[in-house]
Design an enzyme around this catalytic site. Structure first.
Site, mmCIF file in Angstrom:
data_model
loop_
_atom_site.group_PDB
_atom_site.id
_atom_site.type_symbol
_atom_site.label_atom_id
_atom_site.label_comp_id
_atom_site.label_asym_id
_atom_site.label_seq_id
_atom_site.Cartn_x
_atom_site.Cartn_y
_atom_site.Cartn_z
ATOM 1 N N LYS A 59 0.844 -1.201 0.000
ATOM 2 C CA LYS A 59 0.000 0.000 0.000
ATOM 3 C C LYS A 59 0.872 1.242 0.000
ATOM 4 O O LYS A 59 1.679 1.443 0.900
ATOM 5 C CB LYS A 59 -0.909 -0.026 1.230
ATOM 6 C CG LYS A 59 -1.812 1.196 1.372
ATOM 7 C CD LYS A 59 -2.873 0.977 2.435
ATOM 8 C CE LYS A 59 -3.731 2.214 2.629
ATOM 9 N NZ LYS A 59 -4.811 2.011 3.619
ATOM 10 N N ASP A 117 -13.350 4.677 10.265
ATOM 11 C CA ASP A 117 -13.711 4.562 8.848
ATOM 12 C C ASP A 117 -14.162 3.124 8.617
ATOM 13 O O ASP A 117 -13.819 2.496 7.623
ATOM 14 C CB ASP A 117 -12.507 4.911 7.969
ATOM 15 C CG ASP A 117 -12.906 5.240 6.530
ATOM 16 O OD1 ASP A 117 -14.105 5.467 6.281
ATOM 17 O OD2 ASP A 117 -12.023 5.263 5.658
HETATM 18 P P1 ADP Z 1 -7.654 3.568 1.404
HETATM 19 O O1 ADP Z 1 -7.097 4.045 2.689
HETATM 20 O O2 ADP Z 1 -7.092 4.379 0.290
HETATM 21 O O3 ADP Z 1 -9.141 3.443 1.412
HETATM 22 P P2 ADP Z 1 -7.489 0.670 1.692
HETATM 23 O O4 ADP Z 1 -6.493 0.147 2.669
HETATM 24 O O5 ADP Z 1 -8.903 0.684 2.134
HETATM 25 O O6 ADP Z 1 -7.024 2.104 1.175
HETATM 26 O O7 ADP Z 1 -7.340 -0.201 0.366
HETATM 27 C C1 ADP Z 1 -8.072 0.104 -0.824
HETATM 28 C C2 ADP Z 1 -8.523 -1.188 -1.489
HETATM 29 O O8 ADP Z 1 -7.391 -2.012 -1.820
HETATM 30 C C3 ADP Z 1 -9.375 -2.073 -0.598
HETATM 31 O O9 ADP Z 1 -10.734 -1.724 -0.685
HETATM 32 C C4 ADP Z 1 -9.096 -3.465 -1.132
HETATM 33 O O10 ADP Z 1 -9.889 -3.732 -2.259
HETATM 34 C C5 ADP Z 1 -7.650 -3.391 -1.562
HETATM 35 N N1 ADP Z 1 -6.744 -3.887 -0.508
HETATM 36 C C6 ADP Z 1 -6.168 -3.172 0.479
HETATM 37 N N2 ADP Z 1 -5.383 -3.928 1.262
HETATM 38 C C7 ADP Z 1 -5.451 -5.173 0.763
HETATM 39 C C8 ADP Z 1 -4.845 -6.442 1.138
HETATM 40 N N3 ADP Z 1 -4.013 -6.554 2.170
HETATM 41 N N4 ADP Z 1 -5.157 -7.516 0.383
HETATM 42 C C9 ADP Z 1 -5.991 -7.416 -0.670
HETATM 43 N N5 ADP Z 1 -6.571 -6.276 -1.070
HETATM 44 C C10 ADP Z 1 -6.321 -5.157 -0.370
HETATM 45 MG MG MG Z 2 -10.260 2.145 2.505
#
Ligand code: ADP
Ligand code: MG
Length: 333
Positions: free
Chosen positions: A121, A226
């Site tokens: 991320k 959130d």
């Molecule tokens: P933001 O803070 O920008 O909302 P998120 O952590 O919610 O970011 O991640 C955005 C999207 O990426 C999630 O809705 C999911 O679909 C995907 N995602 C995030 N982390 C993972 C993970 N560890 N494994 C698989 N998909 C992930």
């Molecule tokens: Mg998110």
């Protein structure tokens, strides 16, 4: 944003040296004077200027000559620095497809040397809230180091620290692998965000588990802030994983009650609308969600708050300080 990591392979030692020099200059300058980059990089025979041209071509830096001849890192430049550091450390060996675009992040698959696929991320604080950040600059201005790099880095540090601590306390979160700059590496969650799921075998069970998680978090001293169908992943066996922690606060936050109630309300609303779950569901009425409930069936924050644990304080000791928390709250709230 497309992350063309092929360019990584073509970048030389000198390229990274100059890129790092721009990053260092940004501690004190929004736009780093070219001469300062040159001084920090210390390449011979004006080599820095040639390298800067190359970095510009690959969009790793941005050139700004409005006040003086200067450069700043782009997101891509910052991405490359973090990725390079993590690759050097052996955390992963290659970057694959993009799997998520969040409000303030980009998520990619990465693979280790032995082929294990992980999630990476990249925090992009300021992408959506840049205006809000700007209006709060007065507060932050005295910190000369303040800029989006710093805030994105704080968000990553916080996410990593929270993910690790929550995992150690038995919460269903991805396992925290490592972090560098604005980049967090974690295990890849199987399944989909709950928002994409149209049907569940046992919506009542999922609902109960999720409300139970919000309650258990609060019992440990934390509120997600959130917690909604976008930040809960569910797999084919209806196992749940919660993600996305940069905005979490302590139950002692002045607006804690409001954030807690809002998280609960989001879940109630979503399950009502998507799965037609009745709020008068027996399990909710009889408090099987693991806490006292109000007349309307919602868990009661005040009864949890009294006996809340101190994970929030433990975290403050983990390198993510109270002051960091205050800084990040200026952006999120
Ligand atoms: P933001 O803070 O920008 O909302 P998120 O952590 O919610 O970011 O991640 C955005 C999207 O990426 C999630 O809705 C999911 O679909 C995907 N995602 C995030 N982390 C993972 C993970 N560890 N494994 C698989 N998909 C992930
Ligand atoms: Mg998110």
């Amino acid at each position: 944003m497309k992350l063309d990591v092929d360019a990584l392979r073509y970048l030389s030692k000198e390229d990274f040296r100059v890129l790092t020099a721009v990053e260092m200059g940004m501690r004190n300058h929004e736009i780093v004077p070219a001469e300062l980059v040159d001084r920090i990089a210390g390449l011979k025979h004006g080599g820095t200027f040639k390298v800067l041209k190359n970095l510009l071509k690959h969009k790793l830096v941005h050139h700004d000559s409005s006040k003086y001849d200067g450069y700043r890192l782009t997101y891509l430049g910052y991405d490359f620095l973090a990725i390079k550091a993590l690759v050097n450390r052996g955390v992963f060996a290659s970057v694959g497809r993009q799997i998520g675009v969040g409000k303030e992040s980009d998520i990619f698959e990465v693979a280790t040397e032995d082929g294990t696929v992980l999630a990476m991320k990249l925090h992009r604080l300021g992408r959506t809230s840049f205006r809000a950040v700007k209006s709060k600059r007065d507060y932050l201005l005295h910190r000369r180091s303040y800029n989006w790099l710093y805030l994105s880095r704080l968000a990553a540090l916080k996410e990593y620290a929270f993910m690790k601590a929550l995992g150690e306390h038995g919460f269903p979160v991805p396992s925290a692998v490592d972090y560098n700059r604005h980049c967090v590496v974690m295990s890849l969650v199987q399944g989909y965000p709950l928002v994409q799921v149209k049907q569940l075998e046992n919506p009542g069970d999922a609902f109960e588990t999720i409300i139970g998680l919000v309650v258990r978090l609060a019992e440990h001293g934390l509120i997600h802030c959130d917690f909604n169908e976008f930040n809960i992943m569910i797999d084919d066996n209806e196992n749940l994983t919660m993600i996305d922690f940069p905005q979490m606060v302590s139950v002692s936050h002045r607006n804690a009650q409001m954030y807690f109630d809002r998280d609960i309300e989001c879940i109630f609303k979503f399950f009502q609308k998507r799965f037609h779950l009745s709020l008068q569901d027996d399990r909710v009425e009889h408090g099987d969600v693991g806490s006292d409930v109000e007349d309307d069936g919602r868990p009661s924050f005040s009864s949890i708050e009294k006996s809340a644990g101190s994970l929030d304080k433990e975290l403050a000791a983990s390198g993510f300080t109270r002051r960091n928390q205050e800084e990040i709250e200026k952006v999120h709230f």
